[in-house]
Design an enzyme around this catalytic site. Structure first.
Site, mmCIF file in Angstrom:
data_model
loop_
_atom_site.group_PDB
_atom_site.id
_atom_site.type_symbol
_atom_site.label_atom_id
_atom_site.label_comp_id
_atom_site.label_asym_id
_atom_site.label_seq_id
_atom_site.Cartn_x
_atom_site.Cartn_y
_atom_site.Cartn_z
ATOM 1 N N GLU D 59 -4.314 -0.205 -7.780
ATOM 2 C CA GLU D 59 -4.642 -0.771 -9.100
ATOM 3 C C GLU D 59 -6.140 -0.927 -9.305
ATOM 4 O OE1 GLU D 59 -2.059 -1.651 -7.284
ATOM 5 O OE2 GLU D 59 -0.453 -1.176 -8.688
ATOM 6 N N HIS D 128 7.470 -9.221 -11.636
ATOM 7 C CA HIS D 128 7.686 -8.174 -12.634
ATOM 8 C C HIS D 128 7.826 -8.781 -14.030
ATOM 9 C CE1 HIS D 128 8.449 -5.789 -9.088
ATOM 10 N NE2 HIS D 128 8.650 -4.696 -9.800
HETATM 11 C C1 TPP Z 1 0.644 -3.725 -6.309
HETATM 12 C C2 TPP Z 1 1.891 -3.056 -6.768
HETATM 13 N N1 TPP Z 1 1.811 -1.955 -7.530
HETATM 14 C C3 TPP Z 1 2.926 -1.325 -7.969
HETATM 15 C C4 TPP Z 1 4.164 -1.821 -7.659
HETATM 16 C C5 TPP Z 1 5.440 -1.117 -8.138
HETATM 17 N N2 TPP Z 1 6.020 -0.435 -6.965
HETATM 18 C C6 TPP Z 1 6.976 -1.030 -6.230
HETATM 19 S S1 TPP Z 1 7.290 -0.155 -4.829
HETATM 20 C C7 TPP Z 1 6.174 1.033 -5.218
HETATM 21 C C8 TPP Z 1 5.943 2.180 -4.286
HETATM 22 C C9 TPP Z 1 5.632 1.689 -2.908
HETATM 23 O O1 TPP Z 1 5.461 2.795 -2.056
HETATM 24 P P1 TPP Z 1 5.365 2.559 -0.496
HETATM 25 O O2 TPP Z 1 4.243 1.621 -0.205
HETATM 26 O O3 TPP Z 1 5.299 3.898 0.151
HETATM 27 O O4 TPP Z 1 6.684 1.802 -0.099
HETATM 28 P P2 TPP Z 1 8.169 2.406 -0.245
HETATM 29 O O5 TPP Z 1 8.623 2.112 -1.641
HETATM 30 O O6 TPP Z 1 8.098 3.873 0.022
HETATM 31 O O7 TPP Z 1 8.970 1.681 0.778
HETATM 32 C C10 TPP Z 1 5.554 0.746 -6.433
HETATM 33 C C11 TPP Z 1 4.524 1.591 -7.077
HETATM 34 C C12 TPP Z 1 4.207 -2.989 -6.865
HETATM 35 N N3 TPP Z 1 5.392 -3.549 -6.526
HETATM 36 N N4 TPP Z 1 3.077 -3.569 -6.431
#
Ligand code: TPP
Ligand code: TPP
Ligand code: MG
Ligand code: MG
Lengths: 319, 353, 353, 319
Positions: D59, D128
């Site tokens: 972000e 959220h």
């Molecule tokens: C700071 C933040 N940005 C965006 C989101 C929305 N979001 C939730 S999970 C995710 C992807 C996370 O990817 P990763 O770190 O690889 O974890 P995974 O979902 O693959 O377990 C996103 C963009 C969030 N929860 N927190």
């Protein structure tokens, strides 16, 4: 002993660290250098580098680590070198420090203090003069405290360190060395959430805090004004303000931060609702302009000066 | 089957002129001699500007100031590798960079006098205002790089930051994005060994800052930051690489902050005289002078002439800076937004009364 | 003189059991056979828990849910390397980690039903609530590590995060601080190749996430995240290292998210069936089963028994979770601060009316 | 054409991108996936991956890069996947986006838009459902806009993208698919800084925005209330509010965010000062509690419901 605010805060830190070995300090230049304002001077020599930690240049990390320590069971006191640099850590404050208790339904808590110099006053470079207290007042779970004298700085900081929730402790840099006053060596606590009547009066109520308290008082000469030193901004002392306003029927709130959505708005909104009918005049706010806090040359034009404040007093009195 | 090697990273260090002023001729052939004069003259100018800033501050004619003494090779050598039309994103200590880019010195002085007008970059140059929140300028280079790519321009971005800044999340997000989008950025870390009172060793347990670049998918190199020729060469190569769409580079200029952090700091509280002395011996001008002398490019008379010209320029800049009128209070509001709100208009009127 | 090599970094990958279930016996001798049963039983339990969570969500009995299918080896294998008294800091997808640590499943279900009470960790365990802002939990491990050091405890911290999280500034500040203070932390990157629709290749141009550790002054290693024995071994070594005051380790578990990102995602929009299929063949249970069969530790009867036990546990957990009363509205205020403000007290009264 | 808010925002983005090739979109999952709410659906296919960029999960980097693009001369529209994740980028918004024009005395400007879904409404996980608009309203240099319908979403977003200063564009996730309405295909602009009279009335003025506007209106049945859809929160339409309040003599502000230092405080403070003497009753605020925004199970207890809102209306009327 006569101390300035730097000395009083240093004394409070030393007192709490000797009282409770779980109290630790961390931040940029707080150890060897004793802080850029010398607030933590001598503490590393006295309590060791394990309890007074110089950190890398990482505000997010400083606050995030403080949260981890607090959750673990320590009582970290983090220093952010200037309030203008706390923004990088705001997610940690809002999304974690203020929510850990709620999120875990009390299983984990976050008793941490973030100290930071705030406000205009030392003719420093850009972003060394921010007054962003209102941001933190808006965030549930977090308390906000601002001392106005060496005496209450010591008593408030001790209470903040012992508080079981996160406290943002804002130190008016303009006052660091401006006032020297008697500060008891022995331990004393000033309760959070309580304001202080700085001066009694009958005609109008003035609410201010930190450095602006003194400007507000200076401007009040010649008025029979009751001046309230708010001390704790969140949660603020509703009863004290209300009882005073119901007596005087007039209220002026003075702060340095820009007016829009500043804390003055909350106080005015609260009073206008709770003391409706008691008010003899509109509640006035004297605040910073709708402008980016300027660099040194225009600082004094930005923050409310005696003239602007007096004008507001006169307006509510003439009403 | 068990452990298999899946990656190897090698970190290099570049030095072209050693502390005795001896050079590896083979690698310098590409440089016209006039470049060395440019180096010498610009360092001299930057150093004089800096000296005067410090004394003006002592006399109360200038605000808090961050000295560049000792870092001139890293600042000037890197800046001279860019074209005036390239984009420069400085930290707060980049006076030498701006001077080398041709930024008017009187504006620099004005800035340090606490006047925003000093950071109103003249047209023709693309130099962002000095950035005070340490490290927070890093991701701006990503956006400028994206803009250059979007418009298909043949330009590079030079973004400057310190060893302290390298500990901020901005460093990570900025370099990672630059790698992902293969942007024309040169990341210039001015590793002057200190972040106020925090030594490089306490800033990170990593051996070098340069090596981090590889984990973002591009090259990093450490250069002797007091060797202006090495700094220039490494930066020029990175700028050319950027303009050829070959992506970003991280250059760690290994140098030293010889003065206090700023005029409000007292470095004797946290570092030893010996350390400072040992670095004084390595300062960039000594070395450049020796090197140029060997090449027959330096003489006392030449140096005197250069200093004379520089002092005249600095004097003129100070005169002009101090000739500025006090900025108007209304400007703080007028420049906050393009379209002013009703409240802002009321406040303007209040100020104009 | 010119360029000298000042650093060399070598990145390793660990696999102990390949996809055919063949192992390097020499490296497994230290493991008692009971451990393999524990692996099998915990993966089975976690997988059943996960299946039921997905169907409960479809039936509207559970909110948005993040599946762990395919990642069980990375989650369970790493978690089992910690002691119950160690500190675990999960992301939002760590159901398998919590189950392996002995976190009550009914609380996990309750959490996914949108009830904060589900994250009130039982005494005796030190597991922080699941962290929703991706990556923002990383620096908490630094503080917990500092606390452990401060109290002189022989404990380790395990902090979990994804490949997406590795792009956040928090990753950088967290690992850098851990290196500087040499903290007892195991950084467990669950690289499941996707961050919602963003593939690992678009997350960073770096070859591995593991290699970043070296630039923070400590070791990083990539493990085959679908090989539970490798994950367990790497984590156990890192935990022991942490408890011996030898500092942090970064472990990149190279695995794959077989399901949609969450129940509100549709992965078919951004990734191919073939890719998913190819990874299904590598999923952790197949391999563990083959390996145990060779060792005579697996039989159909054994598996049936394990599944039976697991389903009973899961059924009981769901029953208990659904037996919870609706949380009280007043709790949202009561748990916001320890000492309630006058306003909060007024609001409580309003709610109680 | 009948569109819901998702479709209207998508249409505004497509319109502005076709009009001005300097308009680019960046964010997490905005490209291939079309955004987790499908707001950017189809735009990458239409305008290419160079103008609709899927970014890493960063972000701070997304907003920092947007600032760089804006300073360079583009008009980036950044998406933050949920408002609860904008905090990591707040330093970029406050210390850079809002200050670049001032800092460079107009030499550099920052015409960028940050779009983000906000508020309670989709029973999603923690963080959220944040309503942190007041934080951004407090920051000089930054504008804040909240649409309440497909129609004004399209017109407001187009204006935001063309504005020469940074705009935080908050999209009530609860409304994304709640309302389908006629949205002109052709281009139209709704000016920033102007509110809209949603319903005329004589007895009291109700100010609301976004999703709460509809709750406030629903609760107003049976009252002769004038309802103002604020649309732009910063700077808000002082004149519209004042003229209405001077007519009705009563004001209720309704918002979902926690009360303390919420935007309701600023509006109440402003009106209590500017319309003092006109007010027949105290200005009431109906807002979220002094509590951490809860998870799904308690969401509906947190945000002001019809009963709470009605109660406030009755109170000001009975006064
Ligand atoms: C700071 C933040 N940005 C965006 C989101 C929305 N979001 C939730 S999970 C995710 C992807 C996370 O990817 P990763 O770190 O690889 O974890 P995974 O979902 O693959 O377990 C996103 C963009 C969030 N929860 N927190
Ligand atoms: C985000 C932030 N934190 C703290 C400060 C206060 N401060 C100003 S300069 C400085 C040290 C910077 O060190 P480095 O990045 O190495 O740059 P140098 O001063 O050595 O040029 C600090 C802590 C700041 N300006 N910004
Ligand atoms: Mg430095
Ligand atoms: Mg992932």
């Amino acid at each position: 002993m006569k101390l300035n605010m730097v000395g009083a805060i240093n004394a409070a830190l030393a007192q709490e660290m000797s009282r409770d070995k779980d109290v630790v300090i961390l931040g940029e230049d707080v150890g060897r250098d004793g802080g850029v304002f010398r607030v933590t001077e001598g503490l590393q020599a006295r309590f060791g580098a394990g309890r007074v930690m110089d950190t890398p240049l990482a505000e997010l990390g400083i606050v995030g680590a403080s949260i981890g320590m607090a959750v673990y069971g320590l009582r970290p006191v983090a220093e952010i070198q200037f309030m203008g640099f706390i923004y990088a850590a705001i997610e940690q404050v809002f999304s974690h420090a203020g929510r850990m208790r709620s999120r875990s339904r009390g299983r984990f808590t976050c008793p941490l203090v973030i100290r930071t110099p705030y406000g205009i006053g030392i003719k420093a470079p850009e972003l060394h003069s921010e007054s962003a207290e209102a941001l933190f007042c808006h965030m549930p779970g977090v308390k906000v405290v601002v001392p106005s004298s060496p005496y209450n700085a010591k008593g408030l900081l001790a209470s903040a360190i012992r508080d079981d929730d996160p406290v943002i402790f804002l130190e008016p840099s303009r006052l660091y060395r401006a006032i020297k006053a008697e500060v008891p060596d022995e331990e004393y606590l000033i309760p959070l959430g309580k304001g202080e009547v700085y001066q009694e009066g009958a005609d109008m109520t003035i609410v201010a805090w930190g450095a602006m308290l003194h400007k507000a008082a200076e401007a009040a000469e010649g008025f029979d004004a009751e001046i309230i030193d708010l001390q704790t901004l969140k949660p603020f002392d509703e009863e004290l303000i209300l009882s005073s306003v119901k007596k005087t029927g007039r209220l002026v709130v003075v702060h340095e931060a820009t007016r829009n959505c500043g804390l003055g708005a909350e106080i005015a909104a609260f009073v206008s609702e709770a003391a409706f009918g008691y008010m003899k005049a509109p509640i006035m706010r004297v605040a910073g302009y709708e402008a980016v806090t300027p660099m040194a040359r225009l600082e004094d034009d930005f923050k409310p000066g005696i003239e602007r404040i007096k004008k507001a007093y006169e307006l509510v009195m003439e009403y | 089957m068990p452990t298999s090697v899946i990656g190897k990273i090698v970190v290099d260090r570049l030095q072209l002129i050693n502390e005795q002023g001896e050079a590896d001729a083979s690698r310098l052939t590409h440089l016209p001699e006039s470049v060395y004069n440019k180096f010498f003259e610009t360092i001299t100018l930057a150093r004089l500007y800096n000296q005067r800033a410090l004394s003006l501050q002592r006399e109360g004619r200038l605000g808090t100031y961050a000295s560049i003494l000792g870092q001139e090779a890293s600042q000037v050598g890197s800046a001279l590798a860019f074209d005036p039309s390239d984009w420069i994103i400085p930290s707060f200590r980049e006076s030498g960079v701006l001077i080398a880019m041709g930024y008017p010195m009187h504006l620099l002085y004005r800035y340090w006098m606490g006047d925003e007008r000093g950071m109103s970059c003249p047209e023709g140059l693309n130099i962002l205002p000095m950035c005070v929140p340490v490290g927070s300028q890093l991701t701006h280079s990503v956006g400028v790089g994206m803009g250059i790519k979007h418009r298909g321009e043949k330009k590079a971005v030079g973004v400057y930051f310190g060893d302290g800044a390298s500990s901020r999340g901005d460093f990570h997000e900025g370099l990672n994005l630059a790698g992902v989008f293969k942007l024309p950025i040169v990341f210039l870390c001015q590793n002057n060994q200190w972040a106020i009172s925090v030594p490089r060793s306490a800033q990170s347990a990593g051996a070098t800052i340069a090596e981090r670049a590889f984990s973002y998918g591009f090259e990093g190199i450490q250069v002797d930051g007091n060797d202006i020729v090495a700094v220039y060469k490494a930066t020029k190569d990175a700028v050319d690489k950027a303009k050829d769409n070959n992506g970003p580079t991280l250059i760690e200029c290994f140098t030293y902050r010889l003065d206090d952090h700023t005029t409000s700091d007292d470095a004797s509280r946290y570092r030893s005289k010996d350390e400072v002395e040992s670095w004084k011996a390595k300062e960039p001008l000594i070395r450049l002078r020796l090197f140029m002398e060997k090449k027959g490019l330096w003489s006392k008379a030449y140096e005197d002439e250069v200093i004379k010209k520089a002092s005249e320029a600095v004097d003129a800049a100070i005169k002009e800076a101090e000739g500025f009128s006090q900025p108007q209070a209304v400007d703080m509001i007028r420049f906050t937004n393009k379209d002013l709100s009703l409240r802002q208009k009321r406040e303007l009127e209040e100020l104009e009364r």
